[in-house]
Scaffold this motif. Structure first.
Motif, short mmCIF file in Angstrom:
data_model
loop_
_atom_site.label_atom_id
_atom_site.label_comp_id
_atom_site.label_asym_id
_atom_site.label_seq_id
_atom_site.Cartn_x
_atom_site.Cartn_y
_atom_site.Cartn_z
N UNK A 108 0.85 -1.19 0.00
CA UNK A 108 0.00 0.00 0.00
C UNK A 108 0.89 1.24 0.00
N UNK A 109 0.29 2.36 -0.40
CA UNK A 109 1.02 3.62 -0.41
C UNK A 109 0.09 4.72 0.10
N UNK A 110 0.45 5.42 1.19
CA UNK A 110 1.75 5.35 1.87
C UNK A 110 1.84 4.15 2.81
N UNK A 111 3.08 3.73 3.07
CA UNK A 111 3.35 2.66 4.03
C UNK A 111 4.83 2.69 4.38
N UNK A 112 5.20 1.89 5.38
CA UNK A 112 6.58 1.80 5.84
C UNK A 112 7.51 1.47 4.67
N UNK A 113 8.56 2.25 4.50
CA UNK A 113 9.39 2.17 3.29
C UNK A 113 10.23 0.90 3.20
N UNK A 114 10.49 0.23 4.33
CA UNK A 114 11.38 -0.92 4.27
C UNK A 114 10.79 -2.10 3.51
N UNK A 115 9.46 -2.15 3.37
CA UNK A 115 8.88 -3.21 2.54
C UNK A 115 9.42 -3.10 1.12
N UNK A 116 9.26 -1.92 0.55
CA UNK A 116 9.68 -1.72 -0.83
C UNK A 116 11.19 -1.76 -0.98
N UNK A 130 -2.78 2.55 -3.97
CA UNK A 130 -2.83 3.89 -3.39
C UNK A 130 -3.97 4.03 -2.40
N UNK A 131 -3.62 4.52 -1.20
CA UNK A 131 -4.61 4.87 -0.19
C UNK A 131 -4.87 6.36 -0.31
N UNK A 132 -6.13 6.75 -0.46
CA UNK A 132 -6.45 8.13 -0.80
C UNK A 132 -6.96 8.92 0.42
N UNK A 133 -6.56 10.18 0.48
CA UNK A 133 -6.96 11.02 1.60
C UNK A 133 -8.47 11.19 1.65
N UNK A 134 -9.12 11.32 0.50
CA UNK A 134 -10.57 11.53 0.50
C UNK A 134 -11.32 10.32 1.06
N UNK A 135 -10.65 9.17 1.15
CA UNK A 135 -11.23 7.98 1.75
C UNK A 135 -10.63 7.70 3.13
N UNK A 136 -10.01 8.74 3.70
CA UNK A 136 -9.42 8.60 5.02
C UNK A 136 -8.20 7.71 5.06
N UNK A 333 7.37 13.61 3.22
CA UNK A 333 7.47 13.95 1.80
C UNK A 333 7.98 12.79 0.97
N UNK A 334 8.75 11.87 1.59
CA UNK A 334 9.31 10.75 0.83
C UNK A 334 8.44 9.51 0.84
N UNK A 335 7.24 9.60 1.41
CA UNK A 335 6.28 8.49 1.35
C UNK A 335 5.53 8.54 0.03
N UNK A 336 5.47 7.41 -0.67
CA UNK A 336 4.64 7.35 -1.87
C UNK A 336 3.19 7.58 -1.47
N UNK A 337 2.51 8.45 -2.21
CA UNK A 337 1.12 8.76 -1.93
C UNK A 337 0.94 9.98 -1.05
#
Length: 365
Positions: A108-116, A130-136, A333-337
């Motif tokens: 998922x994105x954003x998520x802990x970077x060590x997975x990727x 992608x996890x979206x802000x409009x969906x919390x 800022x460095x989190x995807x999403x």
């Protein structure tokens, strides 16, 4: 003129908790809200255990962590064969990826970077959901469909989920997690469920999938002593899984003696710190809503998380001015999403949280 000594350029760090960098730049220690560890410090019993075992540090540690594994198994109410200890949860993430060598993985994105980081280091193709802000930033009911049918070589053979998620602090319904586990079982994918922050939930057992491990051999749960017991510098985590062959492969995928004798003793002592756990859980449950309300009063957009940290958006740059005032925040800022303007703050003691709010007000206004 005497020239300055050559210095190696500082590496770009992707995580919070860089107190050493602050110390070199400013001297002294910052008030660190960038690392999500217990604000009560290392439990007394853990410090005592480390001191006592230091005298025997001339011996190699038990490579199988026998005594600690038995203690963890009793604590988690699982068979001892389900437990594998590691040098923090990050060590176990890399071991799982090295053991399985997935072709395609889903995160998922954003998520802990060590997975990727672990996946790309092994040449795995990574797909981001992608996890979206409009969906919390919540996982949608359609997430299990992202597993595919398993018939395609492009379907993921490894899936990472973080519950509660880092950095959002948001959880998913248990039934959705179970449906994801079922779909992974059908497709042959390994589901790695990171529960490192689950102990800060109001009812951890009601959310964890630990009780379903016998039903899902394709499920690997990650836990750590880092957050709840403030043992970040000790480096100790563990994995829970019913698949003994996978744990054997993971044990062989990393260095021997991964868990020091000091860490093993510290872990056993931590499991006895029940009063400490009650105090830190009560503190976070009390301070998290207080801090969230104060951040919103400052005009910041806060995500209502359930862990010991909060994700928020600020229209004003905060990282450098807060750092100059002795407070570290985690830029997201460095989190995807996510991106610029997103920050994560730990929840600490009331006095520390009050200083954070007052300093933020000074910077924003």
């Amino acid at each position: 003129m005497e020239s300055e000594p050559n210095r190696r350029p500082a590496p770009r760090l992707t995580h919070g908790g860089d107190w050493a960098g602050y110390q070199e730049e400013y001297g002294g220690q910052p008030l660190d809200f960038s690392a999500n560890v217990s604000p009560l410090g290392v439990p007394p019993g853990v410090r005592k255990a480390i001191r006592q075992v230091a005298a025997s540090a001339d011996r190699y540690p038990d490579p199988l962590c026998r005594s600690l594994s038995r203690a963890i198994a009793a604590h988690e109410s699982v068979p001892e064969s389900y437990v594998l200890c590691g040098n923090g949860a990050a060590d176990l993430i890399f071991r799982a990826v090295l053991a399985r060598r997935p072709r395609t993985a889903l995160v998922t994105a954003p998520a802990f970077s060590e997975y990727e980081t672990a996946l790309t280091a092994c040449g795995c193709a990574v797909r981001r959901h992608l996890l979206r802000e409009e969906q919390g930033f919540r996982l949608g009911e359609d997430f299990p469909d992202a597993m595919g049918s398993g018939a395609s070589g492009a379907d993921p053979d490894m899936v990472f989920l973080c519950e509660p998620n880092n950095p959002t602090g948001v959880t998913s319904p248990r039934e959705l997690l179970l449906e994801t586990a079922r779909r992974c079982r059908e497709t042959g994918a390994l589901l790695i469920l990171d529960e490192c922050f689950a102990d800060f939930l109001s009812d951890p057992d009601a959310h964890s999938l630990r009780a379903f491990l016998p039903e899902f051999p394709n499920l690997l749960i990650l836990k750590a002593f880092t957050k709840l017991y403030a043992m970040a510098g000790v480096r100790l985590g563990y994995a829970l899984c019913a698949d003994a062959s996978l744990l054997t492969q993971m044990r062989a995928a990393g260095q021997p003696w991964a868990v020091s004798s000091l860490a093993q003793a510290a872990g056993e002592a931590a499991l006895s710190e029940t009063d400490y756990v009650k105090r830190v859980r009560a503190l976070i449950a009390r301070e998290r809503p207080w801090l969230m309300a104060r951040l919103e009063q400052l005009g910041l957009r806060v995500i209502p998380g359930e862990a010991n940290y909060l994700l928020f958006f600020s229209p004003v740059p905060l990282l450098t001015p807060m750092r100059r005032r002795g407070i570290l925040l985690r830029s997201c800022a460095n989190y995807h999403g996510l991106g610029e303007g997103w920050y994560r703050t730990a929840v600490r003691t009331h006095k520390e949280n009050l200083r954070l709010v007052e300093t933020l007000r000074e910077v924003i206004q």
